[in-house]
Design a protein around this motif. Structure first.
Motif, PDB file in Angstrom:
ATOM      1  N   TRP A 115       3.752 -17.509 -47.642  1.00 50.99           N
ATOM      2  CA  TRP A 115       3.448 -17.396 -49.063  1.00 50.99           C
ATOM      3  C   TRP A 115       2.142 -18.114 -49.410  1.00 50.99           C
ATOM      4  O   TRP A 115       1.352 -17.638 -50.232  1.00 50.99           O
ATOM      5  CB  TRP A 115       4.615 -17.969 -49.861  1.00 50.99           C
ATOM      6  CG  TRP A 115       4.448 -17.903 -51.328  1.00 50.99           C
ATOM      7  CD1 TRP A 115       4.517 -16.791 -52.132  1.00 50.99           C
ATOM      8  CD2 TRP A 115       4.173 -18.995 -52.194  1.00 50.99           C
ATOM      9  NE1 TRP A 115       4.311 -17.139 -53.431  1.00 50.99           N
ATOM     10  CE2 TRP A 115       4.097 -18.493 -53.500  1.00 50.99           C
ATOM     11  CE3 TRP A 115       4.001 -20.360 -51.986  1.00 50.99           C
ATOM     12  CZ2 TRP A 115       3.843 -19.301 -54.593  1.00 50.99           C
ATOM     13  CZ3 TRP A 115       3.751 -21.162 -53.072  1.00 50.99           C
ATOM     14  CH2 TRP A 115       3.671 -20.627 -54.361  1.00 50.99           C
ATOM     15  N   THR A 116       1.897 -19.275 -48.774  1.00 55.96           N
ATOM     16  CA  THR A 116       0.693 -20.042 -49.098  1.00 55.96           C
ATOM     17  C   THR A 116      -0.498 -19.697 -48.213  1.00 55.96           C
ATOM     18  O   THR A 116      -1.626 -20.014 -48.563  1.00 55.96           O
ATOM     19  CB  THR A 116       0.960 -21.555 -48.980  1.00 55.96           C
ATOM     20  OG1 THR A 116       1.450 -21.844 -47.663  1.00 55.96           O
ATOM     21  CG2 THR A 116       1.976 -22.005 -49.997  1.00 55.96           C
ATOM     22  N   GLU A 167       5.812 -24.602 -58.378  1.00 56.81           N
ATOM     23  CA  GLU A 167       6.807 -24.159 -59.347  1.00 56.81           C
ATOM     24  C   GLU A 167       6.288 -24.217 -60.783  1.00 56.81           C
ATOM     25  O   GLU A 167       6.792 -23.500 -61.653  1.00 56.81           O
ATOM     26  CB  GLU A 167       8.078 -24.999 -59.232  1.00 56.81           C
ATOM     27  CG  GLU A 167       8.848 -24.813 -57.933  1.00 56.81           C
ATOM     28  CD  GLU A 167       8.359 -25.707 -56.819  1.00 56.81           C
ATOM     29  OE1 GLU A 167       9.044 -25.773 -55.782  1.00 56.81           O
ATOM     30  OE2 GLU A 167       7.290 -26.339 -56.955  1.00 56.81           O
ATOM     31  N   ARG A 168       5.320 -25.081 -61.068  1.00 60.77           N
ATOM     32  CA  ARG A 168       4.825 -25.220 -62.438  1.00 60.77           C
ATOM     33  C   ARG A 168       3.330 -24.917 -62.574  1.00 60.77           C
ATOM     34  O   ARG A 168       2.757 -25.091 -63.640  1.00 60.77           O
ATOM     35  CB  ARG A 168       5.127 -26.613 -62.980  1.00 60.77           C
ATOM     36  CG  ARG A 168       4.545 -27.768 -62.193  1.00 60.77           C
ATOM     37  CD  ARG A 168       5.152 -29.111 -62.621  1.00 60.77           C
ATOM     38  NE  ARG A 168       4.518 -30.247 -61.955  1.00 60.77           N
ATOM     39  CZ  ARG A 168       3.540 -30.975 -62.497  1.00 60.77           C
ATOM     40  NH1 ARG A 168       3.111 -30.702 -63.710  1.00 60.77           N
ATOM     41  NH2 ARG A 168       3.015 -31.996 -61.840  1.00 60.77           N
ATOM     42  N   ARG A 169       2.727 -24.434 -61.505  1.00 59.19           N
ATOM     43  CA  ARG A 169       1.271 -24.224 -61.519  1.00 59.19           C
ATOM     44  C   ARG A 169       0.854 -23.196 -62.564  1.00 59.19           C
ATOM     45  O   ARG A 169      -0.092 -23.418 -63.323  1.00 59.19           O
ATOM     46  CB  ARG A 169       0.794 -23.801 -60.131  1.00 59.19           C
ATOM     47  CG  ARG A 169      -0.720 -23.593 -60.048  1.00 59.19           C
ATOM     48  CD  ARG A 169      -1.167 -23.453 -58.612  1.00 59.19           C
ATOM     49  NE  ARG A 169      -0.910 -24.687 -57.877  1.00 59.19           N
ATOM     50  CZ  ARG A 169      -0.997 -24.793 -56.548  1.00 59.19           C
ATOM     51  NH1 ARG A 169      -1.308 -23.718 -55.832  1.00 59.19           N
ATOM     52  NH2 ARG A 169      -0.775 -25.949 -55.946  1.00 59.19           N
ATOM     53  N   ALA A 170       1.537 -22.068 -62.605  1.00 55.88           N
ATOM     54  CA  ALA A 170       1.151 -21.034 -63.572  1.00 55.88           C
ATOM     55  C   ALA A 170       1.352 -21.522 -64.998  1.00 55.88           C
ATOM     56  O   ALA A 170       0.532 -21.239 -65.881  1.00 55.88           O
ATOM     57  CB  ALA A 170       1.946 -19.759 -63.319  1.00 55.88           C
ATOM     58  N   ARG A 171       2.438 -22.246 -65.236  1.00 55.66           N
ATOM     59  CA  ARG A 171       2.695 -22.771 -66.584  1.00 55.66           C
ATOM     60  C   ARG A 171       1.580 -23.720 -67.012  1.00 55.66           C
ATOM     61  O   ARG A 171       1.063 -23.632 -68.133  1.00 55.66           O
ATOM     62  CB  ARG A 171       4.039 -23.488 -66.600  1.00 55.66           C
ATOM     63  CG  ARG A 171       4.401 -24.080 -67.968  1.00 55.66           C
ATOM     64  CD  ARG A 171       5.728 -24.789 -67.917  1.00 55.66           C
ATOM     65  NE  ARG A 171       5.669 -26.057 -67.215  1.00 55.66           N
ATOM     66  CZ  ARG A 171       6.547 -26.446 -66.280  1.00 55.66           C
ATOM     67  NH1 ARG A 171       7.530 -25.647 -65.925  1.00 55.66           N
ATOM     68  NH2 ARG A 171       6.428 -27.631 -65.700  1.00 55.66           N
ATOM     69  N   LEU A 173      -1.602 -18.756 -57.221  1.00 56.51           N
ATOM     70  CA  LEU A 173      -1.575 -18.969 -58.665  1.00 56.51           C
ATOM     71  C   LEU A 173      -0.184 -19.266 -59.201  1.00 56.51           C
ATOM     72  O   LEU A 173      -0.028 -20.045 -60.141  1.00 56.51           O
ATOM     73  CB  LEU A 173      -2.100 -17.723 -59.384  1.00 56.51           C
ATOM     74  CG  LEU A 173      -3.569 -17.375 -59.230  1.00 56.51           C
ATOM     75  CD1 LEU A 173      -3.855 -16.060 -59.940  1.00 56.51           C
ATOM     76  CD2 LEU A 173      -4.445 -18.481 -59.788  1.00 56.51           C
ATOM     77  N   ALA A 174       0.830 -18.610 -58.643  1.00 57.26           N
ATOM     78  CA  ALA A 174       2.147 -18.632 -59.278  1.00 57.26           C
ATOM     79  C   ALA A 174       3.220 -18.325 -58.249  1.00 57.26           C
ATOM     80  O   ALA A 174       2.932 -17.956 -57.104  1.00 57.26           O
ATOM     81  CB  ALA A 174       2.189 -17.600 -60.404  1.00 57.26           C
TER      82      ALA A 174
END
Length: 287
Positions: free
Chosen positions: A196-197, A85-89, A107-108
């Motif tokens: 998704w993963t 949930e916060r990886r791209a940020r 990535l996101a």
């Protein structure tokens, strides 16, 4: 070989992620030096404890403030394994700080976040990489076959990639799961969105084998077949995709998780290549 390591590596988020493996890889590389473990301020108690344990395991300092750690001049590269949930940020903040970013996959969670991350990398002129399987022996073999021309023009690709993990049983068969948009959550202690993963490995392989052709259409379906925990979390354990690419090429994918006793290795990994002159099946677990 210079006396001092060339790249200072910051491990961003760790413990019960792939960071344990990435960290050991960087630690073993004479070109790198792990500067420390860090994360965003205000992470929950569980994540803070897991970060602390990884720092102890790697025998490096723990920096509780990501922004302060990114200001260190001895940090050149950030290995990012933050929750989905916060990886791209987090990755975007690392790139904006002028650090090269090594990202765990995917990535996101949204295209908008992925685009923002890519824009930051380009704007700051740093290097970025997401972990994939294109460097694996089976993928290199597939690329050699495609490039050799023995199959003629490549027309279609099918990928089966399923990981044999966990204890199956308990999924209510006969009650098809209905997907909802946007997804409410991606990360759980006992489950995750498997297509998704997992499908990201096949998607990157297909794009690599086809010379970077763009995807033009996608049809996907997801379901629960094996795991009670996935049912309880309302996330899929299996899914399938059918895609078209530039030039009319097609590809299909099955991806997900099956029981750990279902396969003698890590799970089925088949790549089928269909060309105008012939076809081939590559088993990722065969010699």
């Amino acid at each position: 070989m210079p006396d001092k390591p060339r790249f200072g590596v910051l491990l961003v988020t760790g413990g019960m992620t792939h960071q344990e493996n990435y960290g050991l890889g960087f630690k073993a590389d004479p070109r790198a030096k792990i500067i420390g473990v860090t994360d965003e301020r205000g992470v929950d108690r569980r994540r803070a404890e897991l970060n602390r344990r990884l720092a102890e395991q790697m025998e490096v300092p723990l920096f509780p403030d990501l922004d302060a750690a990114l200001r260190r001049p001895d940090v050149h590269l950030a290995s990012v394994c933050s929750e989905f949930e916060r990886r791209a940020r987090v990755g975007t903040r690392c790139a904006e700080a002028g650090k090269h970013v090594y990202m765990d996959k995917p990535l996101a969670t949204t295209m908008a976040d992925a685009d923002q991350l890519a824009a930051a990398v380009r704007r700051r002129g740093v290097r970025s990489q997401m972990f994939t399987l294109v460097g694996a022996p089976f993928a290199k073999r597939a690329k050699q076959i495609v490039d050799s021309g023995v199959l003629g023009g490549l027309r279609a690709i099918h990928c089966d990639l399923l990981f044999a993990k966990g204890y199956p049983g308990g999924a209510p068969l006969g009650e098809p799961r209905k997907e909802h948009y946007p997804p409410r959550q991606f990360t759980f202690p006992d489950a995750k969105r498997e297509i998704w993963t997992t499908a990201v490995y096949s998607l990157t392989l297909i794009r690599w084998l086809t010379g970077g052709r763009a995807f033009r259409s996608v049809y996907a379906t997801s379901a629960n077949y094996f795991f009670e925990e996935h049912c309880k979390r309302d996330v899929e354990d299996f899914g399938a995709l059918a895609v078209t690419l530039d030039g009319g090429m097609t590809a299909t994918i099955t991806a997900g998780r099956i029981g750990w006793q279902s396969h003698p290795s890590s799970g089925p990994n088949f790549t089928r290549l269909f060309g105008s002159k012939g076809s081939v099946l590559i088993d990722g677990h065969a010699p």
